[in-house]
Write a protein that holds these residues in place. Sequence first.
Motif, mmCIF file in Angstrom:
data_model
loop_
_atom_site.group_PDB
_atom_site.id
_atom_site.type_symbol
_atom_site.label_atom_id
_atom_site.label_comp_id
_atom_site.label_asym_id
_atom_site.label_seq_id
_atom_site.Cartn_x
_atom_site.Cartn_y
_atom_site.Cartn_z
ATOM 1 N N CYS A 178 15.031 -25.618 7.146
ATOM 2 C CA CYS A 178 14.613 -24.486 6.319
ATOM 3 C C CYS A 178 13.241 -24.727 5.709
ATOM 4 N N LEU A 293 20.442 -18.852 9.703
ATOM 5 C CA LEU A 293 20.345 -20.298 9.613
ATOM 6 C C LEU A 293 21.125 -20.977 10.736
ATOM 7 N N HIS A 320 20.433 -17.428 4.034
ATOM 8 C CA HIS A 320 19.616 -18.185 3.095
ATOM 9 C C HIS A 320 20.482 -19.069 2.215
ATOM 10 N N LEU A 341 15.876 -20.838 0.035
ATOM 11 C CA LEU A 341 15.453 -21.372 1.326
ATOM 12 C C LEU A 341 15.870 -20.448 2.457
ATOM 13 N N HIS A 343 15.262 -19.932 7.018
ATOM 14 C CA HIS A 343 14.923 -20.667 8.237
ATOM 15 C C HIS A 343 13.405 -20.878 8.307
ATOM 16 N N LYS A 344 13.006 -22.071 8.742
ATOM 17 C CA LYS A 344 11.577 -22.408 8.739
ATOM 18 C C LYS A 344 10.751 -21.499 9.641
#
Length: 431
Positions: A178, A293, A320, A341, A343-344
């Motif tokens: 994340c 996620l 999240h 947070l 997902h990156k």
Amino acid sequence: MKVSADVRAMIERRKKGYTLEAPFYTSEEIHALDMKAIFGQHWIQVAVEPDVPEPGDYTTIDIGDDSILIVRDDDMQIRAFHNVCRHRGARLCNQEKGSLGNIVCPYHSWTYSLNGDLMFAEHMGDQFDRCKHSLKKVHLENLAGLIFICLADVPPADFAVLREAMEPYLLPHGLKDCKIAASVDLVEKGNWKLTMENNRECYHCVANHPELTISLYEYGFGYQRSPANEEGMAAFERTVVERAKQWDAMNLPSAEIERLSDLVSGFRTQRLPLDRDGESQTLDAKVACRKLLGGFERADLGGLSFWTQPNSWHHFMSDHIVTFSVIPLSAGETLVRTKWLVHKDAREGIDYDVDNLTAVWRATNEQDRTLVEYSQLGAASSAYQPGPYSPYTEGLVEKFCEWYIGRLDSYANTPDEQLASHGEKIVSFMR
């Protein structure tokens, strides 16, 4: 004497099922004791792995008079050190976050590697031994992306119990993959224990949290059964059973684990359905981020709650994660640090909107701050006396207070020379 006679007497006469006596919330003497006996001896949740995503990234955390430096080294390991130069004690990193190649003291340029070794120290003579002046390490544990530190010489050994129980619950949400979409620091003018007690119950939620209760079932956190709510509670219980079967088939554990008062490193977890066919803790109960996620392929995975003693709680959803870390500042002030947070690879403005992502807990935190501050004002009144907890909705508040008093009692009765090894000798304070 580590604990005064007056405080010992309050520990011994604490009445089960009732709030603590006023000095536990108002006394600077007890605040100082809390910093030594609680925040100086236990595993404290302070950060998340995405705080330091790349080698050289660092974050600093103040716990009382101690500044702790958390840094990711060149081997991608996360380490923690006292943020103090071994030369003349200057603070090394003076920003909350940053990135560096080596750790360089701003005073005399003593230079440390990211693993804490002293690399350069000019003008110290031929007999100077750099190996004896590495940074002082702080114990660190990384639980599925949640970062815990312990300032004790020997930390409580039962973190292994926590890890074994919680990794199956947390790892599917992929916190390490994340990024932090938002972070808010809130200072409440109340004692840290009032902040934690407020978190440990939802007795107050319906009347005070209209945004949060959009997605939360009101029956999910303890209710006294009555003819008026019998039908609703029965329907909720059926929903929990049905959804648990679905989640089990997806290898997503949901059963409650409650170890809040019988472990030194106390914790609790449970995955519950969200209301209104809910997907996430948002104003419409739908996902706030389109990029889910982990490897999730569906959004309606409920809300996984995870609480740790003494200072954190967390909510994991399909889209999240929200983390909360509590740090005492004084007897009457507490820092609540909230991080959202996603997902990156999620794109701000495309996959998620920050205002929508944070709306529920921004509002809820402000509402809780007001309630904590009301409680602090009441505790300072000459009319205050310990009041009874509801056995239906405040049982987990009692478990927090039971844990807290137990830990103070253990600290008070541990000889000074044994404190260094106290953590490894006692896994459970219940004796």
